[in-house]
Design a protein around this motif. Structure first.
Motif, PDB file in Angstrom:
ATOM      1  N   TYR A 261      10.927  12.218  57.121  1.00  0.00           N
ATOM      2  CA  TYR A 261      11.934  13.054  57.777  1.00  0.00           C
ATOM      3  C   TYR A 261      11.344  14.350  58.348  1.00  0.00           C
ATOM      4  O   TYR A 261      12.094  15.219  58.801  1.00  0.00           O
ATOM      5  CB  TYR A 261      13.056  13.427  56.796  1.00  0.00           C
ATOM      6  CG  TYR A 261      13.873  12.256  56.284  1.00  0.00           C
ATOM      7  CD1 TYR A 261      13.920  11.059  56.966  1.00  0.00           C
ATOM      8  CD2 TYR A 261      14.614  12.374  55.116  1.00  0.00           C
ATOM      9  CE1 TYR A 261      14.662   9.985  56.482  1.00  0.00           C
ATOM     10  CE2 TYR A 261      15.368  11.318  54.625  1.00  0.00           C
ATOM     11  CZ  TYR A 261      15.387  10.125  55.320  1.00  0.00           C
ATOM     12  OH  TYR A 261      16.141   9.076  54.844  1.00  0.00           O
TER      13      TYR A 261
ATOM     14  N   VAL B  31      10.560  17.968  50.452  1.00  0.00           N
ATOM     15  CA  VAL B  31      11.423  18.843  49.661  1.00  0.00           C
ATOM     16  C   VAL B  31      10.866  19.022  48.241  1.00  0.00           C
ATOM     17  O   VAL B  31       9.915  18.351  47.845  1.00  0.00           O
ATOM     18  CB  VAL B  31      12.884  18.350  49.655  1.00  0.00           C
ATOM     19  CG1 VAL B  31      13.473  18.451  51.059  1.00  0.00           C
ATOM     20  CG2 VAL B  31      13.010  16.950  49.117  1.00  0.00           C
TER      21      VAL B  31
ATOM     22  N   CYS C 291      17.552  19.584  47.658  1.00  0.00           N
ATOM     23  CA  CYS C 291      18.110  18.259  47.947  1.00  0.00           C
ATOM     24  C   CYS C 291      19.450  18.157  47.229  1.00  0.00           C
ATOM     25  O   CYS C 291      19.532  18.464  46.031  1.00  0.00           O
ATOM     26  CB  CYS C 291      17.150  17.187  47.434  1.00  0.00           C
ATOM     27  SG  CYS C 291      17.845  15.529  47.449  1.00  0.00           S
ATOM     28  N   SER C 292      20.491  17.721  47.936  1.00  0.00           N
ATOM     29  CA  SER C 292      21.814  17.655  47.313  1.00  0.00           C
ATOM     30  C   SER C 292      21.837  16.631  46.175  1.00  0.00           C
ATOM     31  O   SER C 292      22.575  16.795  45.203  1.00  0.00           O
ATOM     32  CB  SER C 292      22.886  17.298  48.355  1.00  0.00           C
ATOM     33  OG  SER C 292      22.673  16.006  48.881  1.00  0.00           O
TER      34      SER C 292
ATOM     35  N   GLU D  97      23.750  14.654  51.191  1.00  0.00           N
ATOM     36  CA  GLU D  97      24.642  15.322  52.140  1.00  0.00           C
ATOM     37  C   GLU D  97      24.391  14.887  53.586  1.00  0.00           C
ATOM     38  O   GLU D  97      25.235  15.121  54.448  1.00  0.00           O
ATOM     39  CB  GLU D  97      24.477  16.843  52.014  1.00  0.00           C
ATOM     40  CG  GLU D  97      23.128  17.357  52.456  1.00  0.00           C
ATOM     41  CD  GLU D  97      22.952  18.845  52.194  1.00  0.00           C
ATOM     42  OE1 GLU D  97      22.571  19.189  51.067  1.00  0.00           O
ATOM     43  OE2 GLU D  97      23.204  19.638  53.114  1.00  0.00           O
ATOM     44  N   VAL D  98      23.247  14.283  53.854  1.00  0.00           N
ATOM     45  CA  VAL D  98      22.948  13.806  55.208  1.00  0.00           C
ATOM     46  C   VAL D  98      23.540  12.413  55.414  1.00  0.00           C
ATOM     47  O   VAL D  98      24.284  12.171  56.369  1.00  0.00           O
ATOM     48  CB  VAL D  98      21.420  13.760  55.435  1.00  0.00           C
ATOM     49  CG1 VAL D  98      21.098  13.203  56.821  1.00  0.00           C
ATOM     50  CG2 VAL D  98      20.825  15.147  55.255  1.00  0.00           C
TER      51      VAL D  98
ATOM     52  N   MET E 206      14.809  19.518  54.593  1.00  0.00           N
ATOM     53  CA  MET E 206      13.559  19.038  55.197  1.00  0.00           C
ATOM     54  C   MET E 206      13.142  19.956  56.346  1.00  0.00           C
ATOM     55  O   MET E 206      11.956  20.179  56.570  1.00  0.00           O
ATOM     56  CB  MET E 206      13.748  17.620  55.745  1.00  0.00           C
ATOM     57  CG  MET E 206      13.862  16.555  54.678  1.00  0.00           C
ATOM     58  SD  MET E 206      12.210  16.109  54.081  1.00  0.00           S
ATOM     59  CE  MET E 206      12.662  14.897  52.840  1.00  0.00           C
TER      60      MET E 206
HETATM   61  S1  SF4 Z   1      17.954  13.705  53.341  1.00  0.00           S
HETATM   62 FE1  SF4 Z   1      19.392  13.729  51.621  1.00  0.00          FE
HETATM   63  S2  SF4 Z   1      18.234  12.830  49.909  1.00  0.00           S
HETATM   64 FE2  SF4 Z   1      16.729  13.411  51.497  1.00  0.00          FE
HETATM   65  S3  SF4 Z   1      16.113  15.504  50.928  1.00  0.00           S
HETATM   66 FE3  SF4 Z   1      17.797  15.716  52.408  1.00  0.00          FE
HETATM   67  S4  SF4 Z   1      19.619  15.924  51.073  1.00  0.00           S
HETATM   68 FE4  SF4 Z   1      17.988  15.065  49.790  1.00  0.00          FE
END
Ligand code: SF4
Length: 332
Positions: free
Chosen positions: A56, A92, A117-118, A203-204, A291
């Motif tokens: 990502y 992250v 990260c959520s 959350e994404v 990210m």
């Molecule tokens: S994309 Fe989702 S799972 Fe990946 S780091 Fe971001 S919040 Fe966390």
């Protein structure tokens, strides 16, 4: 500020890198990236450092300064193998912690400590202790998107790419699967093992909807939709293929769909599109704000100052390492 002469030299030294990303980075933006990329690649050699970048990360990081790229599983495996003295984790915080857990003697840097990260924030070590009281004897499988303290309370870790294999490797009738509810439900569809889930969400990925996917299908003829299992169940049902970021990447490379929509964080499409120029990418853009905290500028600063470092309490790391190593042993 670089002189015109220096800038020309930087552009010449980085020309081979620009050729890899020119389909996704406009040429007007490149000179700014090139100065950082050149300086980072020089500093990496001086410090015997490697940059690990998650799928990502943006293309100028993923394709131009990363030595190792991939999903969480690949990064954990390759961190364990590297001879470098310093690891910079372009991803992250839980990923940097995992690198520190598997490489306790190396310096592990995260360019922005606030890159969270959520999912990792959705559960604590204390939550797991309570779940164990509620479900005595049921093993705990924990997605790698968790803190070191949570991993330390777990029997084994997993990623979205190996979750079914990990669950079945335990040989039990049921498992507690944490913290991603949607990934847990997706795993439950593929195994007879009873999956006890938690209410954590990314959350994404939770922002995608099945209606949105159907709308794209109606507007783009011949569209192939591939989705990450952190998406809600109705989104996964509406997709043609479901897989981890590494599996999605392999799907596009192997199947070469005419048009594809990758239902995941949007830099992933840019990174794959840079390599696969004969596929049309339809890009709904859901960015992960965590990210996106990682930039060329803070990677450079981090390598220059060797800060911020990620430290994990050795007692916690020893227990968390067992859970990560058990995962790495599955499928070997
Ligand atoms: S994309 Fe989702 S799972 Fe990946 S780091 Fe971001 S919040 Fe966390």
């Amino acid at each position: 500020m670089l002189s015109t002469h220096d800038q020309a030299a930087v552009l010449e030294r980085t020309a081979h890198l620009y050729s890899r990303v020119k389909s996704v980075i406009p040429d007007v933006e490149w000179p700014l990236h090139a100065s950082y990329i050149d300086a980072i690649n020089e500093l990496k050699k001086e410090r015997n450092a490697v940059v690990l970048a998650h799928n990502y990360q943006t293309p100028e990081i993923f394709h131009c300064v990363a030595d190792i790229t991939g999903d969480s599983l690949a990064l954990a495996r390759r961190a364990a193998e590297t001879d470098a003295d310093i690891i910079v984790l372009a991803g992250v915080h839980f990923m940097a912690e995992t690198a520190k857990i598997v490489c306790p003697d190396k310096v592990v840097l995260i360019p922005d400590e606030k890159a969270g990260c959520s999912l990792a924030e959705s559960i604590t070590a204390d939550d797991i202790r309570k779940l164990r009281q509620r479900y005595p004897g049921v093993p705990v499988v924990t997605y790698v998107n968790t803190t070191a303290e949570v991993k330390a309370e777990s029997d084994i870790c997993c990623t979205s790419g190996n979750a079914v294999d990990v669950v079945e490797s335990l040989g039990t009738d049921s498992v507690i699967f944490l913290p991603d509810e949607y990934l847990g439900k997706y795993v439950a569809l593929q195994t007879d093992v009873k999956i006890i889930t938690w209410k954590g969400h990314c959350e994404v990925h939770e922002r995608f909807t099945a209606d949105e996917l159907e709308d794209y299908r109606s507007r783009f003829d011949g569209l192939t939709i591939i989705a990450h299992p952190e998406c809600p169940p109705d989104v996964l049902e509406a997709a043609d293929f479901v897989g981890s970021t590494a599996q999605m990447q392999a799907f596009v490379h192997e199947k070469r769909p005419r048009r594809v929509l990758m239902v995941t964080e949007c830099s992933m499409s840019d990174n794959v599109a840079a390599d696969v120029t004969d596929v049309e990418f339809i890009r709904p853009c859901n960015l992960c704000p965590h990210m996106k905290r990682i930039t060329l500028a803070n990677i450079y600063d981090s390598l220059r100052t060797l800060e911020p470092r990620v430290e994990v309490d050795p007692a916690v790391a020893d227990r968390a390492r067992l859970a990560v190593e058990r995962m790495l042993a599955v499928g070997k």
